[in-house]
Motif scaffolding. Structure first.
Motif, short mmCIF file in Angstrom:
data_model
loop_
_atom_site.label_atom_id
_atom_site.label_comp_id
_atom_site.label_asym_id
_atom_site.label_seq_id
_atom_site.Cartn_x
_atom_site.Cartn_y
_atom_site.Cartn_z
N ARG A 330 -44.40 19.14 49.27
CA ARG A 330 -45.33 18.14 48.73
C ARG A 330 -44.55 16.93 48.20
NH1 ARG A 330 -47.64 16.22 43.85
NH2 ARG A 330 -46.13 17.34 42.58
N LEU A 331 -43.47 17.22 47.47
CA LEU A 331 -42.70 16.12 46.90
C LEU A 331 -42.10 15.25 48.01
CD1 LEU A 331 -41.04 17.93 43.88
CD2 LEU A 331 -42.88 16.23 43.83
N GLU A 332 -41.74 15.89 49.11
CA GLU A 332 -41.15 15.11 50.20
C GLU A 332 -42.20 14.33 50.99
OE1 GLU A 332 -38.53 17.32 52.72
OE2 GLU A 332 -38.14 15.55 53.98
N HIS A 333 -43.34 14.95 51.21
CA HIS A 333 -44.30 14.31 52.14
C HIS A 333 -45.59 13.83 51.48
CE1 HIS A 333 -41.70 15.26 55.40
NE2 HIS A 333 -41.75 16.55 55.14
N GLY A 334 -45.83 14.23 50.23
CA GLY A 334 -46.92 13.60 49.49
C GLY A 334 -48.27 14.28 49.50
N ALA A 335 -48.49 15.33 50.28
CA ALA A 335 -49.82 15.95 50.26
C ALA A 335 -49.75 17.33 49.59
CB ALA A 335 -50.35 16.12 51.68
N ALA A 336 -50.73 17.60 48.74
CA ALA A 336 -50.77 18.89 48.04
C ALA A 336 -51.07 20.01 49.05
CB ALA A 336 -51.85 18.86 46.97
#
Ligand code: NOJ
Length: 545
Positions: A330-336
């Motif tokens: 999530r931190l890398e790509h932004g989606a939960a």
């Protein structure tokens, strides 16, 4: 079960938080998966249908979910229970008519429920008109170019060593009786499900039309079947791993997770965002977290199921490891992450977590945990009832995966018990006379009935409703926000903790002894607390700090 509704203790917490931006609806959503064949049978033919689902929409609305994902009801020979489509823009008469679907959609919307459909872009049915045209055409023709038709190595041996996900080889002869047509066609699943050739741009154009057709009708989103496998490695090379594509496609970079597939989802996201509200794309991306998260980059799908989580057993270290992997992604790509514990393809969680009473208690705890995690969640019909996996008698099994030598998925697909009384297949059929249900219900099915659980304060059904209600309140009060992330750890005594943000954590007692809960106000537990501040084995809690 105990639920402290959030008035008092949350007020302080809310004051300390900064106001989060309003989330897109799907970021906080809980979606209920309906397998239409097994939900409710409106016409009494033993197979669930659109009329049955429409009649039962108030039940789903009363659960407190945000929407429904319907598995396929489009025209199909039903070789794989609808995942073999002959007309992507129609309704199979087995399930009803397009007018009935439109009425279902309108009634769902009136009840505040969004509707997601299943789109199956990896393969169609071997009865699809374009595949029939391809079979009738000659090797090398444009018709065959829509699929993967390849000449066998020596006329006898298929073009490569790929194995079907369902078992057996992934190739069948186009024309087994012909001495001149030596083409084979690729099917990652059954022979009745030929794979589209996504390297042919005509295939992409065709599916653009399918998306627009349903979005124009007002459908709120699509679940994308086998989303990571549309493109195969150029030249269809042999698989180095023994067994080919088996193992959920996970192990085989020749077959799935090709870079080109991401362009499809960029294109689909553009289409989805031409509508207001934006349509949702949720992918069945059966890959490890770091790879799966790449499908939910800002311009691709909004959601992809966290498959590494779906299949976990009762193992706190594994939960924490997968949870932290998903958080890193999530931190890398932004989606939960998009959480699920069950769907129509896997063994019910009650059975996976030990079966019987123990499995039931654990499945309740797991569902409570799931609904407190940051990200969207999906519940599979019957999970809210604590249904176990059914041992379907061998002679009644219909799953093509079973027929080809794989596992049998029928045990998670048995028609729902609505009434304790066995009449009309425990209320599954609404019309009389009712035919036998398409899969037999076991003798004790009535003990799980919805009508019983509705009356029982402590039932799995009422626990699910309480958790969903509290979840809504926490979103409303901004204790839950779209920016939350999961920080997972295991404390002494196998207490699994997922800290969602400064104010909220989920705890699950996965060991054999009672464990002390972290300080805070307990908002919800899966089973009543026996001693303040202590969680008994196999119980879960939501803690506000
Ligand atoms: C995943 C679906 O959920 C499953 O039921 C189906 O058999 C395969 N994809 C093939 O479409």
């Amino acid at each position: 079960m105990s639920a402290v509704l959030p008035a008092g203790p949350m007020a302080g917490a809310v004051e300390e938080t900064t106001i989060a931006p309003a989330p897109d609806w799907w970021q906080s959503a809980v979606i209920y998966e309906v397998y239409p064949r097994s939900f409710a049978d409106g016409d009494g033919d033993g197979v669930g249908d659109l009329a049955g689902l429409t009649a039962r929409l108030p039940y789903i609305a009363a659960l407190g979910v945000d929407g429904i994902w319907m598995t396929p009801f489009q025209p199909s020979p039903q070789v794989d229970q609808g995942y073999d489509v002959t007309d992507y823009c129609g309704v199979d008469p087995l399930f009803g008519t397009m007018e009935q679907f439109e009425s279902l959609l309108a009634q769902a919307h009136a009840l505040g429920l969004r509707i997601l459909l299943d789109v199956v872009p990896n393969h169609c049915s071997s009865e699809h008109p374009l595949f029939r045209a391809a079979l009738a055409a000659s090797p090398g023709s444009p018709e065959r170019g829509m699929f993967h038709f390849v000449q066998g190595r020596d006329g006898q041996t298929p073009p490569n060593n790929w194995q079907s996900v369902f078992g057996g080889r992934a190739w069948s002869r186009a024309n087994p009786d012909s001495a001149t047509d030596l083409d084979w066609y690729l099917h990652l699943f059954s022979a009745g499900q030929p794979d589209w050739n996504w390297r042919n741009p005509a295939v992409g154009d065709y599916f653009d039309g399918v998306l627009r057709f349903w979005f124009d009708k007002g459908v709120d989103g699509l679940r994308i079947d086998v989303a990571h496998a549309l493109f195969k490695a150029d030249g269809l090379p042999d698989s180095p791993s023994e067994g080919g594509v088996v193992d959920g496609l996970r192990s085989n970079p020749q077959v799935s997770d090709q870079e080109d597939v991401h362009e499809v989802y960029r294109r689909w996201r553009t289409i989805a965002e031409k509508y207001e509200p934006h349509r949702l794309l949720v992918g069945e991306v059966n890959l490890e977290p770091a790879r799966a998260a790449r499908y939910t980059r800002a311009d691709e799908m909004q959601q992809a199921f966290a498959f590494a989580f779906v299949k976990l057993g009762w193992d706190p270290e594994a939960w924490a490891a997968v949870g932290n992997e998903l958080e890193a992604a999530r931190l890398e790509h932004g989606a939960a992450p998009t959480w699920a514990l069950e769907n129509h393809d896997i063994v019910r969680s009650v059975t996976r977590f030990g079966g019987g009473e123990l499995g039931g208690v654990r499945a309740r705890a797991a569902l409570v945990a799931l609904l407190g995690l940051p990200g969207a969640a999906y519940i599979y019909q019957g999970q809210e009832l604590g249904l176990p996996e059914v041992e379907v008698p061998v002679e009644a099994r219909v799953d093509p995966m079973w027929a080809r030598g794989g596992v049998c998925r029928d045990g998670a697909r048995v028609p729902l018990p609505w009434t304790e009384n066995a009449a009309l297949s425990h209320g599954f059929s609404l019309g009389e006379p009712a035919a036998e249900p398409w899969l037999p219900q076991p003798a004790d099915w009535g003990s799980h009935a919805i009508e019983l659980q509705e009356q029982d304060q402590d039932s799995a059904l009422n626990l699910t409703k309480a958790a969903l209600e509290l979840r809504r309140q926490l979103w409303k009060n901004e204790v839950f926000t779209a920016d939350d992330g999961g920080s997972w750890r295991v404390e002494a005594g196998n207490l699994l903790i997922c800290k969602r943000n400064e104010h909220f954590l989920v705890a699950v007692a996965m060991g054999t002894e009672p464990v002390r809960l972290p300080a805070g106000t307990v908002l919800l537990t899966a089973a009543p607390l026996e001693q303040d501040g202590w969680l008994q084995p196999n119980n879960a809690a939501w803690v506000l700090r």
